[in-house]
Every structure is written in C-alpha cells, then in structure tokens.
Scaffold this motif. Structure first.
Motif, mmCIF file in Angstrom:
data_model
loop_
_atom_site.group_PDB
_atom_site.id
_atom_site.type_symbol
_atom_site.label_atom_id
_atom_site.label_comp_id
_atom_site.label_asym_id
_atom_site.label_seq_id
_atom_site.Cartn_x
_atom_site.Cartn_y
_atom_site.Cartn_z
ATOM 1 N N THR A 269 43.716 7.626 7.002
ATOM 2 C CA THR A 269 44.045 8.951 6.451
ATOM 3 C C THR A 269 44.062 8.918 4.932
ATOM 4 O O THR A 269 43.526 9.830 4.278
ATOM 5 N N GLU A 270 44.662 7.892 4.332
ATOM 6 C CA GLU A 270 44.684 7.789 2.868
ATOM 7 C C GLU A 270 43.277 7.600 2.311
ATOM 8 O O GLU A 270 42.932 8.164 1.262
ATOM 9 N N ALA A 271 42.461 6.812 2.989
ATOM 10 C CA ALA A 271 41.087 6.626 2.534
ATOM 11 C C ALA A 271 40.309 7.933 2.619
ATOM 12 O O ALA A 271 39.514 8.270 1.718
ATOM 13 N N ALA A 272 40.532 8.689 3.684
ATOM 14 C CA ALA A 272 39.868 9.979 3.826
ATOM 15 C C ALA A 272 40.304 10.943 2.727
ATOM 16 O O ALA A 272 39.486 11.700 2.183
ATOM 17 N N ALA A 273 41.592 10.918 2.381
ATOM 18 C CA ALA A 273 42.082 11.779 1.300
ATOM 19 C C ALA A 273 41.370 11.460 -0.004
ATOM 20 O O ALA A 273 41.001 12.358 -0.780
ATOM 21 N N HIS A 274 41.157 10.172 -0.266
ATOM 22 C CA HIS A 274 40.453 9.776 -1.488
ATOM 23 C C HIS A 274 39.015 10.300 -1.472
ATOM 24 O O HIS A 274 38.531 10.846 -2.473
ATOM 25 N N LEU A 275 38.321 10.162 -0.346
ATOM 26 C CA LEU A 275 36.942 10.646 -0.264
ATOM 27 C C LEU A 275 36.870 12.162 -0.390
ATOM 28 O O LEU A 275 35.953 12.699 -1.027
ATOM 29 N N LEU A 276 37.817 12.858 0.196
ATOM 30 C CA LEU A 276 37.800 14.318 0.131
ATOM 31 C C LEU A 276 37.950 14.828 -1.292
ATOM 32 O O LEU A 276 37.403 15.872 -1.655
ATOM 33 N N PRO A 282 30.529 15.870 3.532
ATOM 34 C CA PRO A 282 31.054 16.798 4.548
ATOM 35 C C PRO A 282 32.140 16.121 5.370
ATOM 36 O O PRO A 282 32.223 14.891 5.443
ATOM 37 N N LEU A 283 32.954 16.938 6.009
ATOM 38 C CA LEU A 283 34.081 16.397 6.765
ATOM 39 C C LEU A 283 33.637 15.403 7.833
ATOM 40 O O LEU A 283 34.295 14.389 8.071
ATOM 41 N N ALA A 284 32.517 15.687 8.482
ATOM 42 C CA ALA A 284 32.041 14.790 9.530
ATOM 43 C C ALA A 284 31.734 13.402 8.970
ATOM 44 O O ALA A 284 32.027 12.379 9.602
ATOM 45 N N ALA A 285 31.142 13.359 7.772
ATOM 46 C CA ALA A 285 30.805 12.076 7.152
ATOM 47 C C ALA A 285 32.076 11.337 6.724
ATOM 48 O O ALA A 285 32.166 10.111 6.852
ATOM 49 N N PRO A 310 42.316 18.949 6.394
ATOM 50 C CA PRO A 310 41.458 18.285 5.402
ATOM 51 C C PRO A 310 40.726 19.269 4.489
ATOM 52 O O PRO A 310 40.611 19.035 3.284
ATOM 53 N N SER A 311 40.246 20.371 5.043
ATOM 54 C CA SER A 311 39.518 21.333 4.225
ATOM 55 C C SER A 311 40.422 21.981 3.190
ATOM 56 O O SER A 311 40.015 22.182 2.033
ATOM 57 N N ARG A 312 41.642 22.274 3.573
ATOM 58 C CA ARG A 312 42.571 22.868 2.605
ATOM 59 C C ARG A 312 42.972 21.831 1.558
ATOM 60 O O ARG A 312 43.092 22.149 0.372
#
Length: 324
Positions: A269-276, A282-285, A310-312
C-alpha cells in the motif's frame, strides 16, 4: 477582511522546527499572495526569549499573558520542555483563554500535552509524536490518542504528529483558507516532496526500526521491499527464510509488530501511494507493480490504510511539481 493572526506559543525547551515549519510556511504563503495575509506572532511566558531544544535562542514578539484577540489560529509548539510547560498553570491557563478566542486551535508534536492539560482535548481524538503517544494516552484517559496519523482534526482543534508533520498541517490550513493552488505553491516554496494527507502514517514502515539481531525478519523485510509483485505469502516467505510459518509469524509479531501478511499488505500500500503521487501510471499498472491482484484489491487496501480511494488520493496529493 484584515490579517489572520496566527499565535504560536513557545516555551523553554520548545522544538525550533515545530515553530519554524508553521512560521516559514505561512510567510511563504504571504509572499505568493495569501489574501488576507497571515500575521505570525510568537508568544512566550513573560515575553522572554526561549532556549529551544537545539540550544538556539528565540526572541518573543508578544507576552503570552498579555495577548488578546482576535486570534485566527492558536498553535502550541512541541519540544522536550512540553511536560514542564503543561505543568505551568500560567501557560495552560492562557492557552485555554486564548483558545476560546481563536477560530481554530492546533498543536505540533508534543504540544498536544499542553492542550490536553488545558482541557482542550477532552473527549476528542488526537495525535502526537509516535514516541510520546502512549505517555499522552496514559496521562489523559479522556483523550482518544491515535499515534498513527500525521495529523487529526476534531472540530476546531487539530493535533499533529512529530516535528515536520507541522508542515503538513500548515499546508492543510493554507488550503482551507486560500485554496489548493496556493497550498501547492507553499509546498513548492519549501521544496516539500509531497503534501501528505492527514491519514497517512507518521512512521513509514520502510523507516521503522527492526531488531538488528534478528536476521530472519530483516531478510524477509528486505525481500518484501524488493519483490512486491511476487508471491509474498507467509508460506513463501517462511520457505525463503528457512523457518516454519509459525516461527516466521512469531518473529514478525515480536520484531515488526504485525503478522507477515499484514506487513506485506502495508508495504504494498505504501509503495502504491508513492507510485500514485510520483507517476502517471494507471491504477491497474500500479496495482500490478505492487502485487495487488486487482484494482479492487488496491482500492480496499487504500480505504483501510488511508481512508480514501486510490484515485482520490492521487487527485488530492499529486506531486506538487504538477501544480499549475
């Protein structure tokens, strides 16, 4: 509307960064167009200079006892001297008096102790530096202390976590007062990597300390950090570590404070936050790179950890370099 007076309360043993994060950020806001501008005032007991934790001396602009309204925002700084400040009836009494005159009240780091002693956190949720949160909860059982978030706002009272979280809270105040564009401009001015949401954890798991003599957990953590998209089930990690699943779970609970599965989910989740916030993937990637089976799994993880989708999260906290 005239100036917005932001009254910062300092005392012997206050933390300089706690004060400077607020004052410097608001000064930059003034320079880039805050209208009405902020009037930043440091008040101390007796109007005396204070010695900060670092040994540097700060001169006060106002005497705490003589301060009167109107006060837009009252901010109590933290620091190693917070317990002495909270034990001083002069400090807590005037903080209580000024809070009644202020539109909003805030504390930085251990400044929450002063607010609690003044009775301003009773029956509220609050946070403080993660190292002192347990102490705050034990001393003030009428306060619901959550050590995780960077800052918490309960009504017109806000409390923030350790040290630089004052920057995040101040940016939130600027955004509330003047809009997101000006807040992003301030973030650019202080070269902030990211304006973090208040729900983000104070202590990233990638910085959290782990027992240095437990090689099993250290190796497992290292593998997780570098193989987020792989199979990171407890059975797989146990096999790689050369221990049983039960032993791995016991070691993780003892040295990382969570089960292996919980640790992996938070790491992803933290890694995804950094990428976002740092890429246009895109979210899928993002979900695929971080090991989530689907965008729905990513969404559920964000709702549980950050209380937003994630989008928000991306829309509100995109890297400030993308600001117009």
């Amino acid at each position: 509307m005239g100036e917005r007076t932001v009254l910062i309360v300092g005392y012997e043993g206050a933390e300089l960064i706690d004060i400077a994060c607020v004052s410097s950020s608001l000064d930059i806001a003034n320079r880039i167009g805050a209208d009405p501008p902020y009037r930043i005032v440091l008040a101390t007991p007796g109007g005396r200079p204070i010695t900060c934790d670092s040994g540097l001396r700060l001169c006060a602009q106002e005497t705490l006892e003589r301060c009167t309204g109107p006060v837009d925002t009252l901010v109590v700084s933290g620091g190693l001297g917070h317990t002495r400040a909270a034990a001083n009836p002069l400090v807590t009494g005037h903080v209580r008096r000024l809070a009644a005159l202020a539109r909003r009240v805030a504390s930085v780091c251990t400044g929450a102790t002063v607010l609690a002693e003044a009775g301003l956190l009773a029956n509220r949720r609050a946070t403080s530096h993660w190292m002192y949160a347990d102490q705050l909860a034990r001393s003030y059982p009428d306060v619901t202390v959550d050590p995780e978030p960077i800052y918490i706002r309960d009504g017109n009272v806000a409390t923030s976590g350790g040290v630089t979280s004052a920057l995040d809270l101040t940016l939130a105040f600027v955004e509330e007062d003047h809009g997101m564009a000006l807040a992003r401009g301030v973030a650019l001015g202080v070269v902030a990597y990211l304006q973090r949401p208040g729900t983000q954890a104070q202590l990233s798991m990638f910085l959290a300390r782990c027992s240095t003599d437990d090689l099993v957990v250290r190796r497992a953590r290292s593998h997780v950090a570098t193989h987020l998209a792989d199979d990171l089930g407890t059975a797989t990690l146990a096999r790689l570590a050369g221990v049983s699943e039960r032993q791995l779970s016991r070691l993780f609970l003892a040295h990382a404070g969570s089960t292996p599965a919980q640790y992996v989910r938070r790491a992803r989740t933290e890694a995804a936050a950094h990428l976002l916030t740092s890429t246009a993937l895109p979210l899928a990637a993002v979900a695929r790179r971080c090991g989530f089976g689907s965008t729905e799994s990513l969404r559920q993880a964000f709702l549980a950890h950050y209380a937003v989708t994630p989008s928000r999260f991306r829309a509100e906290r995109r890297r400030t370099v993308d600001a117009p």
